[in-house]
Structure formats: structure tokens, C-alpha cells
Write a protein that holds these residues in place. Structure first.
Motif, PDB file in Angstrom:
ATOM      1  N   GLU A   1       0.283   1.681  12.338  1.00 25.40           N
ATOM      2  CA  GLU A   1      -0.342   2.641  11.185  1.00 25.40           C
ATOM      3  C   GLU A   1       0.280   3.829  11.183  1.00 25.40           C
ATOM      4  O   GLU A   1       1.586   3.681  11.713  1.00 25.40           O
ATOM      5  CB  GLU A   1      -1.255   3.343  12.339  1.00 25.40           C
ATOM      6  CG  GLU A   1      -2.410   2.460  13.328  1.00 25.40           C
ATOM      7  CD  GLU A   1      -3.280   3.112  14.098  1.00 25.40           C
ATOM      8  OE1 GLU A   1      -3.688   4.025  13.875  1.00 25.40           O
ATOM      9  OE2 GLU A   1      -2.938   3.689  15.057  1.00 25.40           O
ATOM     10  N   MET A   2       0.960   3.930   9.914  1.00 26.55           N
ATOM     11  CA  MET A   2       1.672   4.706   9.405  1.00 26.55           C
ATOM     12  C   MET A   2       1.128   6.042   8.674  1.00 26.55           C
ATOM     13  O   MET A   2      -0.235   5.590   7.722  1.00 26.55           O
ATOM     14  CB  MET A   2       2.241   4.472   8.101  1.00 26.55           C
ATOM     15  CG  MET A   2       4.327   4.658   7.944  1.00 26.55           C
ATOM     16  SD  MET A   2       4.854   3.595   7.276  1.00 26.55           S
ATOM     17  CE  MET A   2       6.734   4.270   7.352  1.00 26.55           C
ATOM     18  N   PHE A   3       2.153   7.368   8.531  1.00 30.90           N
ATOM     19  CA  PHE A   3       1.209   7.959   7.168  1.00 30.90           C
ATOM     20  C   PHE A   3       2.752   9.485   7.403  1.00 30.90           C
ATOM     21  O   PHE A   3       3.409   9.041   7.665  1.00 30.90           O
ATOM     22  CB  PHE A   3       0.138   9.266   8.141  1.00 30.90           C
ATOM     23  CG  PHE A   3       0.960   9.378   9.186  1.00 30.90           C
ATOM     24  CD1 PHE A   3       2.043  10.852   8.630  1.00 30.90           C
ATOM     25  CD2 PHE A   3       0.607   9.122  10.295  1.00 30.90           C
ATOM     26  CE1 PHE A   3       1.800  12.313  10.689  1.00 30.90           C
ATOM     27  CE2 PHE A   3       0.652   9.536  12.153  1.00 30.90           C
ATOM     28  CZ  PHE A   3       1.867  11.206  11.963  1.00 30.90           C
TER      29      PHE A   3
ATOM     30  N   ILE B   1      -2.530  13.541  -4.890  1.00 34.44           N
ATOM     31  CA  ILE B   1      -2.483  14.586  -3.899  1.00 34.44           C
ATOM     32  C   ILE B   1      -0.549  13.978  -3.268  1.00 34.44           C
ATOM     33  O   ILE B   1      -0.517  14.762  -2.790  1.00 34.44           O
ATOM     34  CB  ILE B   1      -2.973  14.607  -2.287  1.00 34.44           C
ATOM     35  CG1 ILE B   1      -4.313  15.449  -3.006  1.00 34.44           C
ATOM     36  CG2 ILE B   1      -2.784  15.296  -1.553  1.00 34.44           C
ATOM     37  CD1 ILE B   1      -5.851  14.788  -3.097  1.00 34.44           C
ATOM     38  N   SER B   2      -0.768  12.895  -3.465  1.00 34.53           N
ATOM     39  CA  SER B   2       0.682  11.689  -2.472  1.00 34.53           C
ATOM     40  C   SER B   2       2.078  12.105  -3.480  1.00 34.53           C
ATOM     41  O   SER B   2       2.950  11.698  -2.771  1.00 34.53           O
ATOM     42  CB  SER B   2      -0.143  10.665  -1.966  1.00 34.53           C
ATOM     43  OG  SER B   2      -0.638  10.551  -1.281  1.00 34.53           O
ATOM     44  N   SER B   3       1.620  12.406  -4.886  1.00 30.80           N
ATOM     45  CA  SER B   3       2.785  12.020  -5.589  1.00 30.80           C
ATOM     46  C   SER B   3       3.497  13.412  -6.056  1.00 30.80           C
ATOM     47  O   SER B   3       4.302  13.209  -7.104  1.00 30.80           O
ATOM     48  CB  SER B   3       2.986  11.330  -5.926  1.00 30.80           C
ATOM     49  OG  SER B   3       1.350  11.241  -7.827  1.00 30.80           O
TER      50      SER B   3
ATOM     51  N   THR C   1      -3.977   7.028   5.659  1.00 24.73           N
ATOM     52  CA  THR C   1      -3.290   6.429   6.656  1.00 24.73           C
ATOM     53  C   THR C   1      -3.164   5.241   6.810  1.00 24.73           C
ATOM     54  O   THR C   1      -4.089   4.953   6.436  1.00 24.73           O
ATOM     55  CB  THR C   1      -3.900   6.654   7.961  1.00 24.73           C
ATOM     56  OG1 THR C   1      -3.738   8.376   7.952  1.00 24.73           O
ATOM     57  CG2 THR C   1      -2.999   5.898   9.379  1.00 24.73           C
ATOM     58  N   SER C   2      -1.942   4.348   6.699  1.00 26.06           N
ATOM     59  CA  SER C   2      -2.340   2.682   6.415  1.00 26.06           C
ATOM     60  C   SER C   2      -2.257   2.032   8.051  1.00 26.06           C
ATOM     61  O   SER C   2      -1.727   2.823   9.154  1.00 26.06           O
ATOM     62  CB  SER C   2      -0.917   2.092   6.089  1.00 26.06           C
ATOM     63  OG  SER C   2      -0.006   2.353   6.332  1.00 26.06           O
ATOM     64  N   ASP C   3      -2.719   1.054   7.608  1.00 28.24           N
ATOM     65  CA  ASP C   3      -3.149   0.147   9.458  1.00 28.24           C
ATOM     66  C   ASP C   3      -2.648  -1.404   9.216  1.00 28.24           C
ATOM     67  O   ASP C   3      -3.390  -1.753   7.929  1.00 28.24           O
ATOM     68  CB  ASP C   3      -4.657   0.428   9.982  1.00 28.24           C
ATOM     69  CG  ASP C   3      -4.911  -0.149  10.714  1.00 28.24           C
ATOM     70  OD1 ASP C   3      -4.298  -0.103  11.877  1.00 28.24           O
ATOM     71  OD2 ASP C   3      -6.158  -0.261  10.666  1.00 28.24           O
TER      72      ASP C   3
ATOM     73  N   LEU D   1       0.592  -0.660   0.056  1.00 30.76           N
ATOM     74  CA  LEU D   1       0.388   0.319   0.022  1.00 30.76           C
ATOM     75  C   LEU D   1       1.011   1.359   0.037  1.00 30.76           C
ATOM     76  O   LEU D   1       1.643   1.176   0.870  1.00 30.76           O
ATOM     77  CB  LEU D   1      -0.693  -0.172   1.022  1.00 30.76           C
ATOM     78  CG  LEU D   1      -1.704  -1.385   1.229  1.00 30.76           C
ATOM     79  CD1 LEU D   1      -2.801  -1.155   2.400  1.00 30.76           C
ATOM     80  CD2 LEU D   1      -2.831  -0.716  -0.164  1.00 30.76           C
ATOM     81  N   PRO D   2       0.612   2.087  -0.863  1.00 31.53           N
ATOM     82  CA  PRO D   2       1.589   3.306  -1.215  1.00 31.53           C
ATOM     83  C   PRO D   2       0.840   5.057  -0.136  1.00 31.53           C
ATOM     84  O   PRO D   2      -0.298   4.850  -0.127  1.00 31.53           O
ATOM     85  CB  PRO D   2       1.738   3.934  -2.414  1.00 31.53           C
ATOM     86  CG  PRO D   2      -0.446   3.207  -2.982  1.00 31.53           C
ATOM     87  CD  PRO D   2      -0.674   1.728  -1.772  1.00 31.53           C
ATOM     88  N   LEU D   3       2.233   5.112   0.818  1.00 29.96           N
ATOM     89  CA  LEU D   3       1.730   6.686   1.095  1.00 29.96           C
ATOM     90  C   LEU D   3       3.082   7.285   0.620  1.00 29.96           C
ATOM     91  O   LEU D   3       3.794   6.999   0.011  1.00 29.96           O
ATOM     92  CB  LEU D   3       1.811   5.739   2.689  1.00 29.96           C
ATOM     93  CG  LEU D   3       1.407   5.890   3.171  1.00 29.96           C
ATOM     94  CD1 LEU D   3       1.522   4.794   4.519  1.00 29.96           C
ATOM     95  CD2 LEU D   3      -0.515   5.833   3.450  1.00 29.96           C
ATOM     96  N   GLY D   4       2.682   8.969   0.481  1.00 35.28           N
ATOM     97  CA  GLY D   4       3.206   9.367  -0.037  1.00 35.28           C
ATOM     98  C   GLY D   4       2.740  11.095   0.561  1.00 35.28           C
ATOM     99  O   GLY D   4       1.585  11.651   0.461  1.00 35.28           O
TER     100      GLY D   4
END
Length: 802
Positions: free
Chosen positions: A181-183, A369-371, A166-168, A54-57
Motif C-alpha cells: 500500500e502506498m500514499f 488535489i494531487s497535483s 491510497t494505492s493497493d 496509478l498516480p499518487l501525489g
């Protein structure tokens, strides 16, 4: 707990009620609205591959979250991690000497010989990723190795909450419930990973930071790691320097850090902070930033802030973008919305799932929005996510459709500011592109060909068949002009007018007269990546005046003419463009009833070719229109039928937009359905088919993010189409979307549209005017003319259309 548990159902409905109350207070909707859909991606197992993670950015830093139990893997990326360097030698300084002979051969119909000469003297002889050109690369990998535990795992859940970015990951093991959890925060420029256990002291792990090459890792105090390195410059100069830091905060735990990792024992509530930096200083090409110091500064800035504070700032920032737009397709299906995404993809084609289309739409906005953020670099072929030391197609910027497609959904879904990195990239190509224009064509202005990178590469590609195409300056300029059409911002237009003017100067100088009709055409060029049979039976890609070039130049000359009038400049140049625009080759219909891709009706080597470049005039160029040019529209439909539906992912996404502009919502949805099918590999043939990966990345294959963005743009065009002063509501609504609601659609001319439909018919709409002025709103064959004032909202119902 950063994401509420259980999932956002209650909070989502409450938030929806509050939003709807606000809308009702404004008088935008008189009737009840649909319940909000749950914008989450759910999984019941860890990711095994990049296309499951899963991508976060935050526009600059990115991470792919795998969610393993015994080992948690995080693939880190930073959008400027591009090897290679600036290199003036990419241009062949003698190329212009061969231009007259190449053109002479083309004028004589000797295209095969012209292509041979082009390959010998008009292409770039560099070595791509292994030389100055370089390649986009992953920064490294953060791995958490947990203490061995043979107990079975239960209640595993991995998810991405799109509205909070946010990932979980959560699961139970040996009587303990674990959560990670990560952001990735844009306001604080750090990645935040929060780990917790409901039994004191149950977190025991080693955090490691590594990279396959050109990096070293060392301990950074008792609870930190520092990785630093330098990428290959491809030459004798300095390569891009980079650094990443990890800091662990674990009250009550014991910790020790060295080059092998950070050992954490008996932790209960643990925070891992990650910072990244490079010495890339924008498009100026100066290596001035110290990434080691910069990465330390970013961590020091947040050292005294809690995870809750960091998360609140992150969500506020992300929401300021994401919440500008909402889409509901169909009624909420609680069963589907809580399904594993693998299962939802597998069952999509069997019974249809309008809610999935809405989720995919909002996921693409999430990815943009994330990239891509103002002041940063544009989203590349993979947005900003990468792992390893190479990426498909070098992860660069392909200008013959891909980077443009990345930004198609930005303006209409309220994210116009996010196109700024593309504007900056385009402006940065003026200086190197001016040298290329002189060295290859003896022309004024600037040019870039099929691809470019962070180092200002503007030369043709390595092979004539794909690398010598002249349309890029015009297509990149289209986004500048389109932003002006959306915003009416004259200061913006004045700032970027030199970019448009330089592109137009280039074409004004390179056009030549073809002998049959005395039209002005480009030569040499190609219809991107396509090859045809010549009249003598030979095969060639290099031609004169491919249809796409003529369409693009017609647009650009028209835009510069209008811009010069608006800004009261360049009257003489305007007259030159007006004269030459009148002599461009028209869009032709071939003997087979299709839009003719070339000056002559050549036969394609590959009938089902992935590119549909000659239909640029249908979308996004809007020179072909159902009402105004019905014969051309019919020929465009014939072209699409012959090309076929199955293709690469981005090509299928493009066709969604084209069918929407032909008013065929059911055919557009069919293309979406083709795109949404699970990407699969034929184990017998070893071939991977286009479609959608488990993490909803688009499969080219391989992963290319333009397919995500292109499909979302297609859905926009199904719901609304616009030109300055004219809006078309629900122009291509498919039968399978009989009810829905959209809020925050932006239209050219400065309007924002909300609307609701049921049983396949418009129920009500509102048009908010940002700048004032007249606006013709069309629904089906009926229309209404609004004379608007800035800041006012105008409610419409079907009875208002005459």
C-alpha cells in the motif's frame, strides 16, 4: 491494513448513511438519497506502461505505481523538476523595429509576407528543451526486485482508492499473501510504501534508486539511499539541483545498503519512506535550498511515527479537500464497480454507464488535489506525473487553452483554493512580461504568448504559426477575475488588481484600427494554431484581430473597469478602457452561418481543426448565451457541427462544455462517450487515437491531463451553470442520466447548491448563501428570485419555480 478489505462497500454505505443523516438534520434534503458509489479503480494485472500505472501525489511529489510482482516499479516525480534556466536572451531586443512593417503588410492584406517577416524577426530562436527553455522531467525510479519465485500468482488485485488517495496491490504466491500500500502525504511531505506478508520473514527484496542521467546514488546508512544530481541549465549557469532519499524500516529483518541498493532479507512488515527536494525557490528564481539537507529533514521529521499515524494525517488532509463535493449518477451497479477498469472501459460504449461518468468526475478532482496545492506550482500538461528525462510538449504550461482548462473544474467543485498556483504563476510573469511587451510591441503592461515555464519565459514561440498569439494575458486574468466572482474577496481582488491592470495596459497600447470598419484589433496575432487560405490563395496563420482576441479583450477591459470601480482606483484608465472597449470588433456570423473566426470569412486549411478558440465567448466567456443572444448561439452550434466531434482528447473535452452551454445535454454526453472510449493504436498506420487510457488518463494523444479536467468541467456545466446572481439548474441534463444527486456545487456569487433529480426532472434543491444577496434561480423556463442572507440555506422544489 490501510484500506479495508474487502473493498469499501460496507464502509462506503455506512459513511453515506452518516453523511445523509447530517444533511437531513440540516434540512437540506427531505427525501431519500441515492446509495454512494464505490470510488475505486480496479485492475487484475500489473501495469506495463505509464498509461496503465496509478498516480499518487501531494501537489509537489508524485509517483506512478506499476504493481509488478517480481519487480515493483515506482516512477517518481517532483513538480519543479524542470531543466533550463532564466534567460533574458529569449526576447529579440530589435523585434519592435519590425512591428510597423508587419502591421503595414497586414493592413494591406499581405498576410503571407507579414508571416514571413514575423518568422524572421518576431519569434524566438532558442532550442527549446535542449537550451535555456528546458523541459519537465521525471525525478527517477524506485525499483523493488523481489527474490526469484517461480510459483504461480493468484488473486492479484491492483487498485486506487480515490477517497483515501491510497494505492493497493495484493496477491498470493506460494501460499503467502502479499500486500503493498502506498500514499503521498501532504502534511508530512513524504511518500510512504507499506509492504506486508502473512508469513513471517517472507519479504526478500532489493530496493534500487536510479535515474537515466545527471545523478549519482550512494548508500545512506545501513537502511537508506541518497540520489543527488543537477539538471542541465541549457547555458553556462547552474542547473536545478535535486535529491531523493529512500529509508527502509523493517523490524526483525536484516538489511544492507550501498550504491547498488538496499537488500532486505526475512522481512514481514516493511515500510519504505521516500523524500524528494530541489533547490527551486518558487518563481523568484533563487537557488537557496539545499535539497540534500531538505530531503534528510523530511525523513527525520517522520522517523518516530507509525504508518497508521502517517496515513491518518494524510487521509484527514486529503479528505478536507475531496469531501467537499459528492456526485451520484444513476443507481449503484455492483457488478460494474468491481470490474477491472480495462473491462469497464471496453463495455462502456455498449450499454452506457452513468456511474463511470461520476467516477471519472471524482477522479479528475482527485488528480487536481494531487497535483496542485496552495503555495506550490501549477499543474502542468501532465499534472505532476512524469518519467524519463523528457515529457511530451516539454511538460510546460501552454497558455492558449491547456493550463486554463486544468483549472476549469476547481471553483465549482469546492477546490477554489487550488487555483492559487495559477494566480502565482500569472503574477510572476509581470516582470519578464513587461520586458517582452516593450521589446516586441513598445507597450506598457505585460505579455506572455503561447507557452511559458518555471523560468519566466514570455517571448513568442519558435514559429509564427503557433507562437505569436496575444490572448494569454487576458485568459490568465480571467481566472483571477472568476475567483473574485466566486468569492467576492476584495482583499484578493486588491492584491491581484495590478496583474489585471497590467494586462489591460498592454492591450490598450497594442490595439490598432483596421481599415474596413475602424474597429480596434490586435496585430500581429493568430487564432491559436489554425491556418487559413488568404483571398489570394496563399496560406497564413498571422492575421489582424482574430475573434478570440477580441472576445478576450472585451472580457478583460470589462473586468478591469468593474474592478477599478469596486476598488475606487484608476478613474482615468477606466475611461480609456471604456472608450476602447466600445470600438472592439464584434462577434460576427459568417456567410456560412458560423461564428466567424477572423475579421474576414477566410476558409480554413483544416476544416476539422482541433481548436475552437473563436467560441471562447460561449465558454468560458459567457458572452454568447442561448437566451440573450440566440442568433450567436445558433451560429456557435453550426461552428461545432462543422468542426466535428472527433479530435484530440482535450478538444473533445472542450466541446462537452460548449454543447452544455448550448443546452444540448445529449450532444454533450455524446462527446463524453467519444472521450471515454479506450485509447487505441492503429497498428497498421502506427497512429494512436484519442480517448481514455486504462488508468483513466486522457489521451491527447499522448497523455495530457487537461482532457481529464475539461471533461469534468463539462459535466459541471451539464448540471449547473452560473453567473453572479443567477443559477441555472440542470441546464443540459442528458436523457441517459435520468436520476442523480449532487452536493457541494459552488456557484458564482457565493452560493453552494445541492440537488436531486429523478426521471429526468428536478426533485429538490437547496441553495446555501455564503455572502448574502439576491439570486435568480432558473430551472428550465421557470425561475425563482431568492433574497438571501449569509449563512442561510433555501430549499426549493419544482413547484417553487414560476
Amino acid at each position: 491494513m490501510l484500506i479495508p478489505d474487502p473493498p469499501r462497500r460496507r464502509r462506503g454505505k455506512a459513511r453515506a448513511r452518516l453523511m445523509l443523516a447530517a444533511v437531513a438534520a440540516l434540512g437540506l434534503f427531505s427525501g431519500a438519497s441515492l446509495a454512494a458509489q464505490n470510488l475505486q479503480l480496479h485492475y487484475d494485472a500489473p501495469a506495463n506502461t505509464f498509461n496503465e500505472a496509478l498516480p499518487l501525489g501531494n501537489g509537489r511529489m508524485g509517483v506512478m505505481v506499476y504493481g509488478g510482482v517480481q519487480q515493483a516499479r515506482y516512477s517518481l516525480s517532483e513538480i519543479s523538476m524542470f531543466s533550463g534556466s532564466r534567460y533574458d536572451g529569449a526576447d529579440r531586443k530589435e523585434a519592435v523595429n519590425y512591428l510597423p512593417k508587419i502591421r503595414q503588410l497586414l493592413l494591406q492584406g499581405r498576410n503571407v509576407e507579414a508571416e514571413q517577416l514575423t518568422n524572421q524577426h518576431f519569434t524566438w530562436s532558442g532550442e527549446g528543451a535542449n537550451a535555456h527553455y528546458g523541459t519537465y522531467q521525471g525525478l527517477g525510479t524506485l525499483t523493488l526486485d523481489f527474490a526469484a519465485n517461480a510459483a504461480p500468482v493468484s488473486d492479484y488485485r491492483r487498485r486506487l482508492d480515490i477517497p483515501s488517495a491510497t494505492s493497493d496491490v495484493r496477491y498470493a504466491q506460494d501460499g503467502v499473501r502479499y500486500r503493498r500500500e502506498m500514499f503521498v502525504s501532504a502534511p508530512d511531505q513524504v511518500m510512504v510504501l507499506h509492504l506486508s506478508a502473512d508469513r513471517a520473514g517472507a519479504l526478500n527484496f532489493v530496493a534500487r534508486l536510479d535515474r537515466a542521467e545527471r545523478a549519482s546514488v550512494e548508500g545512506d546508512g545501513a537502511n537508506g539511499l541518497l540520489m543527488r544530481g543537477e539538471l542541465d541549465s541549457g547555458g553556462s549557469g547552474k542547473g536545478l539541483a535535486f535529491a531523493a532519499r529512500v529509508r527502509v524500516i523493517a523490524p526483525g529483518a536484516s538489511m544492507h545498503a550501498d550504491a547498488h541498493g538496499i537488500r532486505v532479507e526475512h522481512g514481514t512488515d516493511v515500510t519504505v519512506l521516500i523524500s524528494e527536494a530541489t533547490d527551486y525557490d518558487g518563481f523568484a528564481g533563487r537557488h537557496t535550498t539545499d535539497p540534500v539537507a531538505a530531503s534528510a529533514t523530511d525523513l527525520q521529521r517522520v522517523a518516530s511515527r507509525s504508518v497508521a499515524q502517517l496515513h491518518a494525517a494524510h487521509v484527514a488532509d486529503f479528505s478536507s479537500w475531496f469531501d467537499r463535493f459528492s456526485l451520484q449518477l444513476g443507481s449503484v451497479d455492483n457488478t460494474r464497480e468491481t470490474m477491472s477498469m480495462r473491462a469497464r472501459l471496453d463495455t462502456y460504449g455498449a450499454s452506457g454507464d452513468p456511474g463511470f461518468a461520476a467516477l471519472y468526475f471524482q477522479y479528475a478532482r482527485y488528480l487536481l488535489i494531487s497535483s496542485s496545492r496552495p503555495g506550490g506550482l501549477p499543474a502542468n500538461l501532465q499534472g505532476l506525473w512524469a518519467e524519463g528525462t523528457s515529457t511530451p510538449w516539454n511538460g510546460d504550461y501552454h497558455t492558449n487553452v491547456n493550463i486554463e482548462m486544468n483549472y476549469w473544474p476547481a471553483e465549482p467543485t469546492g477546490l477554489g483554493e487550488l487555483v492559487q498556483p495559477l494566480f502565482a504563476l500569472t503574477a510572476s510573469l509581470q516582470q519578464p512580461g513587461a520586458k517582452t511587451a516593450q521589446r516586441y510591441y513598445g507597450a506598457r503592461g505585460w505579455v506572455v504568448h503561447t507557452l511559458t515555464n518555471l523560468w519566466g519565459f514570455t517571448a513568442p514561440g519558435a514559429e509564427a504559426s503557433w507562437g505569436v498569439w496575444q490572448g494569454a494575458p487576458a485568459w490568465l486574468s480571467f481566472h483571477i477575475w472568476d475567483h473574485y466572482r466566486y468569492t467576492g474577496d476584495r482583499d484578493f481582488l486588491r492584491r491581484y488588481y495590478p496583474v489585471l491592470r497590467g494586462a489591460a495596459q498592454f492591450y490598450a497600447d497594442v490595439l490598432i484600427e483596421e481599415p474596413s470598419h475602424h474597429w480596434l484589433v490586435t496585430a500581429p496575432s493568430s487564432s491559436p494554431e489554425n491556418t487559413v487560405y488568404m483571398e489570394n490563395g496563399g496560406k497564413a496563420a498571422i492575421v489582424m484581430g482574430p475573434t478570440m482576441d477580441e472576445e478576450l479583450i472585451r472580457f478583460l477591459f470589462g473586468a478591469v473597469i468593474e474592478a477599478s470601480q469596486t476598488l475606487h482606483v484608476d478613474a482615468d484608465f477606466r475611461r480609456e478602457l471604456e472608450a476602447k472597449r466600445a470600438r472592439l470588433a464584434p462577434i460576427q456570423i459568417g456567410p456560412d452561418g458560423r461564428i466567424q473566426e477572423y475579421l474576414k470569412p477566410y476558409r480554413e486549411v483544416e476544416v476539422h481543426h482541433r481548436h475552437v478558440s473563436h467560441l471562447w465567448a460561449l465558454f468560458p466567456g459567457n458572452q454568447i448565451d442561448l437566451a440573450k443572444t440566440p442568433k450567436l448561439a445558433a451560429a456557435a452550434a453550426r461552428s461545432l457541427d462543422v468542426r466535428g466531434d472527433d479530435s484530440t482528447g482535450w478538444s473533445e473535452a472542450y466541446k462537452v462544455n460548449l454543447w452544455a452551454h448550448l443546452g444540448d445535454g445529449n450532444r454533450a454526453l455524446h462527446l463524453l462517450n467519444v472521450l471515454f472510449k479506450p485509447a487505441s493504436r492503429d497498428t497498421r498506420l502506427g497512429h494512436e487515437w484519442a480517448g481514455t487510457y486504462p488508468n483513466l488518463f486522457n489521451a491527447g494523444p499522448p497523455f495530457q491531463i487537461d482532457g481529464n479536467f475539461g471533461a469534468t468541467s463539462g459535466m459541471v456545466e451539464m448540471l449547473m451553470q452560473s453567473e453572479p446572481g443567477q443559477l441555472d439548474l440542470l441546464p443540459a441534463l442528458p436523457d441517459a442520466w435520468p436520476q442523480g444527486e449532487v452536493r457541494g456545487l459552488h456557484a458564482r456569487g457565493g452560493f453552494v447548491i445541492d440537488m436531486r433529480w429523478a426521471k429526468g426532472k428536478l426533485v429538490e434543491a437547496s441553495v446555501r448563501s455564503l455572502r448574502g444577496g439576491d439570486c435568480k434561480v432558473r430551472y428550465g423556463k421557470r425561475q425563482v428570485l431568492l433574497s438571501t442572507k449569509a449563512g442561510q440555506t433555501y430549499k426549493l422544489q419544482p413547484a417553487d419555480f414560476l
